[in-house]
Design a protein around this motif. Sequence first.
Motif, PDB file in Angstrom:
ATOM      1  N   ALA A 143       0.817   1.554 -44.107  1.00 10.25           N
ATOM      2  CA  ALA A 143       1.931   2.027 -43.294  1.00 10.25           C
ATOM      3  C   ALA A 143       1.418   2.954 -42.209  1.00 10.25           C
ATOM      4  N   ALA A 144       0.573   3.924 -42.591  1.00  5.60           N
ATOM      5  CA  ALA A 144       0.076   4.876 -41.599  1.00  5.60           C
ATOM      6  C   ALA A 144      -0.782   4.164 -40.557  1.00  5.60           C
ATOM      7  N   GLN A 145      -1.658   3.304 -41.027  1.00  3.72           N
ATOM      8  CA  GLN A 145      -2.584   2.643 -40.107  1.00  3.72           C
ATOM      9  C   GLN A 145      -1.849   1.744 -39.116  1.00  3.72           C
ATOM     10  N   MET A 146      -0.978   0.895 -39.644  1.00  2.00           N
ATOM     11  CA  MET A 146      -0.339  -0.079 -38.760  1.00  2.00           C
ATOM     12  C   MET A 146       0.634   0.598 -37.811  1.00  2.00           C
ATOM     13  N   LEU A 147       1.323   1.622 -38.322  1.00  2.00           N
ATOM     14  CA  LEU A 147       2.257   2.345 -37.454  1.00  2.00           C
ATOM     15  C   LEU A 147       1.496   3.004 -36.303  1.00  2.00           C
ATOM     16  N   SER A 148       0.340   3.597 -36.617  1.00  2.00           N
ATOM     17  CA  SER A 148      -0.430   4.283 -35.579  1.00  2.00           C
ATOM     18  C   SER A 148      -0.966   3.281 -34.558  1.00  2.00           C
ATOM     19  N   TYR A 149      -1.572   2.213 -35.058  1.00  2.00           N
ATOM     20  CA  TYR A 149      -2.233   1.301 -34.127  1.00  2.00           C
ATOM     21  C   TYR A 149      -1.242   0.479 -33.322  1.00  2.00           C
ATOM     22  N   GLU A 150      -0.015   0.370 -33.840  1.00  2.00           N
ATOM     23  CA  GLU A 150       1.026  -0.293 -33.057  1.00  2.00           C
ATOM     24  C   GLU A 150       1.264   0.450 -31.738  1.00  2.00           C
ATOM     25  N   VAL A 151       1.182   1.787 -31.821  1.00  2.00           N
ATOM     26  CA  VAL A 151       1.416   2.596 -30.627  1.00  2.00           C
ATOM     27  C   VAL A 151       0.430   2.229 -29.536  1.00  2.00           C
ATOM     28  N   ILE A 203     -11.575  -6.457 -41.579  1.00  2.00           N
ATOM     29  CA  ILE A 203     -12.743  -5.590 -41.491  1.00  2.00           C
ATOM     30  C   ILE A 203     -13.053  -5.410 -40.018  1.00  2.00           C
ATOM     31  N   PRO A 204     -13.346  -4.250 -39.506  1.00  2.00           N
ATOM     32  CA  PRO A 204     -13.584  -2.998 -40.218  1.00  2.00           C
ATOM     33  C   PRO A 204     -12.319  -2.160 -40.478  1.00  2.00           C
ATOM     34  N   PHE A 205     -11.168  -2.747 -40.296  1.00  2.00           N
ATOM     35  CA  PHE A 205      -9.943  -1.962 -40.502  1.00  2.00           C
ATOM     36  C   PHE A 205      -9.202  -2.409 -41.757  1.00  2.00           C
ATOM     37  N   ASP A 206      -9.924  -2.802 -42.776  1.00  2.00           N
ATOM     38  CA  ASP A 206      -9.252  -3.376 -43.943  1.00  2.00           C
ATOM     39  C   ASP A 206      -9.009  -2.331 -45.012  1.00  2.00           C
ATOM     40  N   ILE A 275     -13.988 -12.546 -33.602  1.00  2.00           N
ATOM     41  CA  ILE A 275     -13.389 -11.671 -34.622  1.00  2.00           C
ATOM     42  C   ILE A 275     -14.083 -11.876 -35.964  1.00  2.00           C
ATOM     43  N   ILE A 276     -14.430 -13.128 -36.277  1.00  2.00           N
ATOM     44  CA  ILE A 276     -15.122 -13.381 -37.545  1.00  2.00           C
ATOM     45  C   ILE A 276     -16.504 -12.741 -37.535  1.00  2.00           C
ATOM     46  N   LEU A 277     -17.175 -12.832 -36.405  1.00  2.00           N
ATOM     47  CA  LEU A 277     -18.514 -12.239 -36.326  1.00  2.00           C
ATOM     48  C   LEU A 277     -18.441 -10.721 -36.445  1.00  2.00           C
ATOM     49  N   ILE A 278     -17.369 -10.141 -35.886  1.00  2.00           N
ATOM     50  CA  ILE A 278     -17.190  -8.692 -36.038  1.00  2.00           C
ATOM     51  C   ILE A 278     -17.104  -8.349 -37.514  1.00  2.00           C
ATOM     52  N   ARG A 279     -16.367  -9.179 -38.254  1.00  2.00           N
ATOM     53  CA  ARG A 279     -16.252  -8.930 -39.689  1.00  2.00           C
ATOM     54  C   ARG A 279     -17.617  -8.938 -40.343  1.00  2.00           C
ATOM     55  N   GLY A 280     -18.474  -9.840 -39.853  1.00  2.00           N
ATOM     56  CA  GLY A 280     -19.783  -9.952 -40.476  1.00  2.00           C
ATOM     57  C   GLY A 280     -20.717  -8.811 -40.127  1.00  2.00           C
ATOM     58  N   SER A 281     -20.391  -8.028 -39.110  1.00  2.00           N
ATOM     59  CA  SER A 281     -21.405  -7.085 -38.637  1.00  2.00           C
ATOM     60  C   SER A 281     -21.016  -5.614 -38.746  1.00  2.00           C
ATOM     61  N   LEU A 282     -19.747  -5.302 -38.929  1.00  2.00           N
ATOM     62  CA  LEU A 282     -19.375  -3.881 -38.903  1.00  2.00           C
ATOM     63  C   LEU A 282     -19.014  -3.362 -40.296  1.00  2.00           C
ATOM     64  N   PRO A 283     -19.356  -2.099 -40.598  1.00  2.00           N
ATOM     65  CA  PRO A 283     -18.964  -1.505 -41.876  1.00  2.00           C
ATOM     66  C   PRO A 283     -17.554  -0.928 -41.788  1.00  2.00           C
ATOM     67  N   ARG A 284     -16.992  -0.625 -42.946  1.00  2.00           N
ATOM     68  CA  ARG A 284     -15.646  -0.062 -42.984  1.00  2.00           C
ATOM     69  C   ARG A 284     -15.727   1.456 -42.814  1.00  2.00           C
ATOM     70  N   PRO A 285     -14.909   2.045 -41.913  1.00  2.00           N
ATOM     71  CA  PRO A 285     -14.960   3.499 -41.750  1.00  2.00           C
ATOM     72  C   PRO A 285     -14.176   4.195 -42.859  1.00  2.00           C
ATOM     73  N   ARG A 286     -14.322   5.515 -42.910  1.00  2.00           N
ATOM     74  CA  ARG A 286     -13.495   6.286 -43.823  1.00  2.00           C
ATOM     75  C   ARG A 286     -12.091   6.350 -43.271  1.00  2.00           C
ATOM     76  N   TYR A 287     -11.125   6.689 -44.152  1.00  2.00           N
ATOM     77  CA  TYR A 287      -9.735   6.640 -43.700  1.00  2.00           C
ATOM     78  C   TYR A 287      -9.454   7.659 -42.599  1.00  2.00           C
ATOM     79  N   ASP A 288      -9.955   8.890 -42.768  1.00  2.00           N
ATOM     80  CA  ASP A 288      -9.683   9.918 -41.759  1.00  2.00           C
ATOM     81  C   ASP A 288     -10.375   9.577 -40.450  1.00  2.00           C
ATOM     82  N   GLN A 289     -11.564   8.915 -40.544  1.00  2.00           N
ATOM     83  CA  GLN A 289     -12.245   8.485 -39.320  1.00  2.00           C
ATOM     84  C   GLN A 289     -11.380   7.494 -38.558  1.00  2.00           C
ATOM     85  N   LEU A 290     -10.793   6.580 -39.324  1.00  2.00           N
ATOM     86  CA  LEU A 290      -9.940   5.567 -38.715  1.00  2.00           C
ATOM     87  C   LEU A 290      -8.794   6.217 -37.957  1.00  2.00           C
TER      88      LEU A 290
END
Lengths: 317, 102, 477, 164
Positions: A143-151, A203-206, A275-290
């Motif tokens: 909820a927090a993530q999608m609401l924020s990134y929608e903006v 990923i990396p926003f999963d 987008i698929i290649l991005i999934r293959g190459s980036l790590p997941r950030p911490r929640y507060d980093q996101l």
Amino acid sequence: MSSLATNLINVFGVLFAVLTVAAVLVYGERRLLALVQDRYGPNRAGPFGLLQIIADVIKMFTKEDWIPPFADRFVFILAPAVIMITVLLSFTVVPFAPGVEVVSLNIGLLFFLAMSSMGVYSVVLAGWASNSKYSLLGGLRAAAQMLSYEVFMGLSLMGVVILAGSFNLREIVEAQKGMWFVLPQFIGFVVFMIAGLAETHRIPFDLPEADSELIAGYHSEYSAMKFGMFMVGEYIGVTLISVLIVALFFGGWIGPVLPPLVWFVLKTSFFILLIILIRGSLPRPRYDQLMSYGWKLLLPLSLLNLVVTGGIVLALG
Amino acid sequence: MAEVPTQYGIILAAILFSLGVAGILLRRNIFFVLLFVEVMLNAAGLAFVVAGARWGQADGQVMFIFVLATAAAEVAIGLGLLLRLHHQFKTLNVDEASDLRG
Amino acid sequence: MTSADILSLLPLLVVATTGVVVMLAAAFYRNHRLSLILTLAGLLTAFISLPFVSPLTPRQVTSLVLVDGYALFYMGLIFAAGFIVALLTYGYLEQWDGNPEELYVLLLLATLGAAVLVGSSHFASFFLGLETLSVALYAMIAYNRSLRRGIEAGIKYLVLAGVTAAFLLFGMALVYAETGTLAFSGVIAAAGGGPSLQLMVGLGMLIVGVGFKLGVVPFHMWTPDVYQGAPAPVTGLLASMSKGAMFALLLRYFTPVMALERQGLVWVFTAVAVLSMLGGNILALTQDNVKRILAYSSIAHLGYLLVAFLASGPAGQLAVAFYLVAYFATTLSAFGVVTVLSTPDDEAESLRAYQGLYYRRPWLAIIFTIALLSLAGIPPTAGLVGKIFIAAAGVQASLWLLLIVLVLASVIGVFYYMRIVITMFRRPEADVVQPSMVRLPRAASVVLGALSVILVGLGIYPVPVMRIIERTVARLV
Amino acid sequence: MIVVFYIASGVAILSTFLVILQSNAVHALLYAILSLLSVAIVFFSLGAPLVAALEVIVYAGAIMVLFVFVVMVLNLGPGAEGQERVWLQPRTWTGPVILTLVLIGELIYIFLARPGLALGGPAIGPQEVSLALYGPYLLGVELASILLLAGLVGAYHLGREPSD
């Protein structure tokens, strides 16, 4: 009569194409990721493992469709349907080629934003209805993530709207006859792409699903076809983001020699692969980093983009 | 496009507004009360849009946008207070959370 | 928008800018004193800019805001109230362990909302100004968020104000649907064309909304609880700025509407005035809590103001303007005394806390006494002069019923005001545990002293203020 | 469009009514969202596409999500319904319901009493609204931003954890 027939062909054509792409992606993503990671991926069923798609579908349909007794039944069933409906509805306003679109809406872009804001509910409701703590945490994060990134998503698109002078996607594509909007709106494009990834929680926003922390988060309790709908919904979402990137920033169907629809498909495929290649190459950030990344970098960036674009358009008259 | 008699639009808004009032009168849970305040504000916004459509002016829609901003601000603070209330009183019931007596 | 337009909005722009500056300052460097100084500087600049803006007036800035003498006068009153509350807040929050800076931001935004309210000439600015004021107030009322009653008061105010806003908006929408315009002048003109039932419903809903904000009977239920639960300086703000701004607007735009629809609305307002005057004063008799007593007293005072409103005409305008000046000074002075005796976690609100105040804090007791005398309308205070003006306006308009009630209610009022005064001068019983002596903040003492001087000064020699009022407010009529 | 208006109105009224009857917070919210979506369709049928989209994006998509968010933070699972059920007993609701019915009846009577209100004009698209918003209503936009700032600062102060 003929217009009705064209409409029907458009509706079912788009529906069929989108679902096919989603099905192929289930297989394609695994093959591509395997390639990136230097392994084979699914290669047993049929030539190149192509029949894996069929196998997956059969598996999904025949598994036990289980609803946990502690779950809120009504909402539990509703949640996966929401994501399918909202994402599929978004496709109605996309112009694939001249004459190939379901409806030409004068608020097309706003319709897409409205649908994506409705899409939040599928994840949130799934997280709540499962009535388990991992799902709840996943739902909260979502909820927090999608609401924020929608903006930022909405703001990043407004530059395009300023340049095209319309919310109608067809008019936006036609306004790119001279120049693709990716050039004047490069920041907008980057922000939209990132926000799009976040909206589809890839990923990396999963973080809402984050296997390693939340054991699949909001869809921990889902199985069989309901889980399938979340998965297919995600792939359709990826397709939707790619389609919109093409339509908004890369001139849609516009291109030399080849027929318009082919151009559109080619461009879209490129972004899906990206987008698929991005999934293959980036790590997941911490929640507060996101969150701080979104609010402290993307928001000012997209606002700046909007102001500068508006200023230049005003200055040029 | 809009061939709907204006009074039907206003009546719709009035019914939604009254349902909001009824909800506030009925419910003692602050969560629901806030929800019904939103319903009422939304009904007022609807009335503005209907009135704007009647006169063929954009003003009604502009007012709706302002109502939207208000609703957002109210909800932000309202839900913040609600979380505090739950924290302090361990209940969302407005009748139970009542220290102020004269 | 021309540059003259922007210039005439200068007071509002200054306050808005100050709000943002204080917020940014707190974001980078939290310092209570810095926030206070910035706030005071901003409000002072806004206040000083008023006479410079005055030559440009009257000026209609877009259709939303009308800057004229009337608006500038009440803006001045509002800025002054904001200034005083900011000073009182400083001493009140000095020892508190929470973050005090946000309160100043909210105070400035509330001040801006109130200032826009008195300058509004359009439903949109009316509503937005009102909501800015309300939304800032919700957070200010519940500012001490670890205190249960603060949260409760905040929720109560929020729910009622939210419902009120919805009523107000729905009323506006109905009026708009009937008249096709959202500007007050247009609405008044259109209402002259013959009142329809729909328009009356719309106006009725508007009046419900306005009545809630003013806290007059029968919309007064929230007042005592919210006054009691809110921090003392915020209560002062609520009693003065919030109600005063709303009343200024009511006076300006409802008077012409009333003139058009003589019968119904006049009866409604007369009933409200009578009920408020009597209800407020009678209910106050039963209270033992100073903040609640002051709450009921404010209900009654709004009733008095309604008498002047009903009298209308130049005399009514004059009476309202003067009474509001006196009422602002009196209320802020009374709540100022409560403030300096309180801390955020322990408010001095029960009557017992004031027992023998004279022997502990003679000056404070005298200041409070002056404020209470002014509230009761006893010479030589501003409250008396204000009441005389109201009575004069009432006599001119021959509102005999209202005048009788006014006198009767004032007599009842004397009892409970005197009860507090007597408590303060009674020697404390030996066994009563004395409240701990808080250090008296210097800024607050200066403010309270000045307010008392103003109260007595206005009571003895009101001419200068009358001149200003005549030059600004009454010029319109 | 007339048919769309009536159907959407019906759905809006029915779902708002169901909000009142729900004892489960999330179910009530779902009906509220449904009601908002149908009001959006009403807007569309009245020729106001911009606010129709905004209704979905802001009201249904942001404000209501906040409500769901709070339900999740407080973890109001299916167990929290008991208290609400008590409030939905007939003796508690008859009074308000009668009051409301009277109110609705009166309003309908008043607005039906006067026939011949003009029909709406042509659709007012995003462009007209934006021009009005940034033309005559510019100060209103600024004020709305101040209003949101007040909401932001207030919510920040109230929502922060007491420890920091």
